[in-house]
Design a protein around this motif. Structure first.
Motif, short mmCIF file in Angstrom:
data_model
loop_
_atom_site.label_atom_id
_atom_site.label_comp_id
_atom_site.label_asym_id
_atom_site.label_seq_id
_atom_site.Cartn_x
_atom_site.Cartn_y
_atom_site.Cartn_z
N ALA A 53 0.82 -1.21 0.00
CA ALA A 53 0.00 0.00 0.00
C ALA A 53 0.86 1.26 0.00
N ILE A 54 1.85 1.29 0.83
CA ILE A 54 2.73 2.47 0.90
C ILE A 54 3.50 2.65 -0.40
N GLN A 55 4.06 1.58 -0.93
CA GLN A 55 4.84 1.67 -2.17
C GLN A 55 3.98 2.13 -3.34
N MET A 56 2.79 1.59 -3.48
CA MET A 56 1.95 1.96 -4.61
C MET A 56 1.41 3.37 -4.46
N THR A 57 1.16 3.81 -3.23
CA THR A 57 0.72 5.19 -3.01
C THR A 57 1.81 6.16 -3.39
N ILE A 58 3.03 5.88 -2.99
CA ILE A 58 4.16 6.74 -3.36
C ILE A 58 4.32 6.77 -4.88
N ALA A 59 4.25 5.62 -5.52
CA ALA A 59 4.38 5.57 -6.99
C ALA A 59 3.28 6.38 -7.66
N ALA A 60 2.04 6.26 -7.18
CA ALA A 60 0.93 7.01 -7.77
C ALA A 60 1.10 8.52 -7.57
N PHE A 98 -6.80 5.36 -2.97
CA PHE A 98 -6.25 4.51 -4.02
C PHE A 98 -6.85 3.12 -3.89
N VAL A 99 -7.23 2.56 -5.03
CA VAL A 99 -7.67 1.18 -5.11
C VAL A 99 -6.44 0.37 -5.52
N LEU A 100 -6.10 -0.63 -4.75
CA LEU A 100 -4.99 -1.51 -5.08
C LEU A 100 -5.54 -2.90 -5.33
N LEU A 101 -5.16 -3.48 -6.45
CA LEU A 101 -5.65 -4.80 -6.82
C LEU A 101 -4.50 -5.69 -7.22
N LEU A 102 -4.64 -6.96 -6.94
CA LEU A 102 -3.78 -7.99 -7.51
C LEU A 102 -4.70 -8.86 -8.34
N LEU A 103 -4.33 -9.07 -9.60
CA LEU A 103 -5.12 -9.89 -10.51
C LEU A 103 -4.28 -11.03 -11.04
N ASP A 104 -4.95 -12.11 -11.34
CA ASP A 104 -4.31 -13.26 -11.94
C ASP A 104 -3.65 -12.82 -13.24
N SER A 105 -2.38 -13.16 -13.44
CA SER A 105 -1.63 -12.69 -14.61
C SER A 105 -2.19 -13.26 -15.91
N GLY A 106 -2.94 -14.33 -15.86
CA GLY A 106 -3.51 -14.91 -17.06
C GLY A 106 -4.79 -14.22 -17.51
N SER A 107 -5.24 -13.25 -16.75
CA SER A 107 -6.50 -12.57 -17.08
C SER A 107 -6.24 -11.40 -18.04
N ASP A 108 -7.30 -10.93 -18.64
CA ASP A 108 -7.23 -9.75 -19.51
C ASP A 108 -7.42 -8.53 -18.60
N VAL A 109 -6.33 -8.07 -18.03
CA VAL A 109 -6.36 -7.02 -17.01
C VAL A 109 -7.01 -5.75 -17.54
N VAL A 110 -6.66 -5.35 -18.75
CA VAL A 110 -7.22 -4.11 -19.32
C VAL A 110 -8.74 -4.22 -19.46
N SER A 111 -9.22 -5.35 -19.94
CA SER A 111 -10.66 -5.55 -20.10
C SER A 111 -11.37 -5.54 -18.74
N VAL A 112 -10.80 -6.23 -17.77
CA VAL A 112 -11.39 -6.27 -16.43
C VAL A 112 -11.44 -4.86 -15.84
N MET A 113 -10.38 -4.11 -15.99
CA MET A 113 -10.35 -2.75 -15.45
C MET A 113 -11.32 -1.84 -16.20
N LYS A 114 -11.28 -1.87 -17.51
CA LYS A 114 -12.09 -0.96 -18.33
C LYS A 114 -13.59 -1.26 -18.24
N ASN A 115 -13.94 -2.54 -18.22
CA ASN A 115 -15.35 -2.92 -18.30
C ASN A 115 -16.02 -3.24 -16.97
N LYS A 116 -15.23 -3.49 -15.93
CA LYS A 116 -15.83 -3.89 -14.66
C LYS A 116 -15.39 -3.01 -13.49
N ILE A 117 -14.09 -3.02 -13.21
CA ILE A 117 -13.60 -2.36 -11.99
C ILE A 117 -13.76 -0.85 -12.05
#
Length: 128
Positions: A53-60, A98-117
């Motif tokens: 959480a801290i690392q991703m917040t700093i990066a963002a 900030f929303v932080l997510l871990l997703l299965d690497s085999g998933s279509d991350v862009v589609s999941v983010m764009k169409n759902k999350i």
């Protein structure tokens, strides 16, 4: 309903949106975890989640420096061999989360983010 309960319910709803989501955390503007949830067994322990959480917040925050020239960050994705890490900023008035997510690497991350999350998160700003 208390804020903490609303935030936890929000996390559970995000987790239910797609089976590719294996970890979700809602983090405040300084990197403190407000609420988190995960699928079945914890992918990261509490200490690792706090560090993440801290690392991703700093990066963002660092990436936001370029928003005046490049536009608002929709979300960032970091691909690893076994996982994809996603950070999505939420700005409501003068509050930033900030929303932080871990997703299965085999998933279509862009589609999941764009169409759902992303649509769900943006439509849920009333809880903040």
């Amino acid at each position: 309903m208390a804020s903490q309960d609303r935030f936890h319910e929000f996390c559970e709803k995000i987790l239910a949106l797609d089976t590719a989501v294996i970890f979700f955390a809602l983090v405040d503007h300084i990197g403190d975890i407000v609420a988190m949830t995960y699928r079945e067994t914890p992918f990261v322990d509490e200490k690792e989640a706090m560090q993440y959480a801290i690392q991703m917040t700093i990066a963002a925050i660092l990436l936001a420096h370029f928003e005046n020239r490049l536009g608002r960050i929709q979300y960032t994705v970091t691909y690893h061999d076994d996982i994809a890490r996603v950070t999505l900023p939420i700005v409501v008035g003068n509050q930033k989360f900030f929303v932080l997510l871990l997703l299965d690497s085999g998933s279509d991350v862009v589609s999941v983010m764009k169409n759902k999350i992303s649509p769900f998160v943006m439509g849920s700003k009333g809880i903040f």
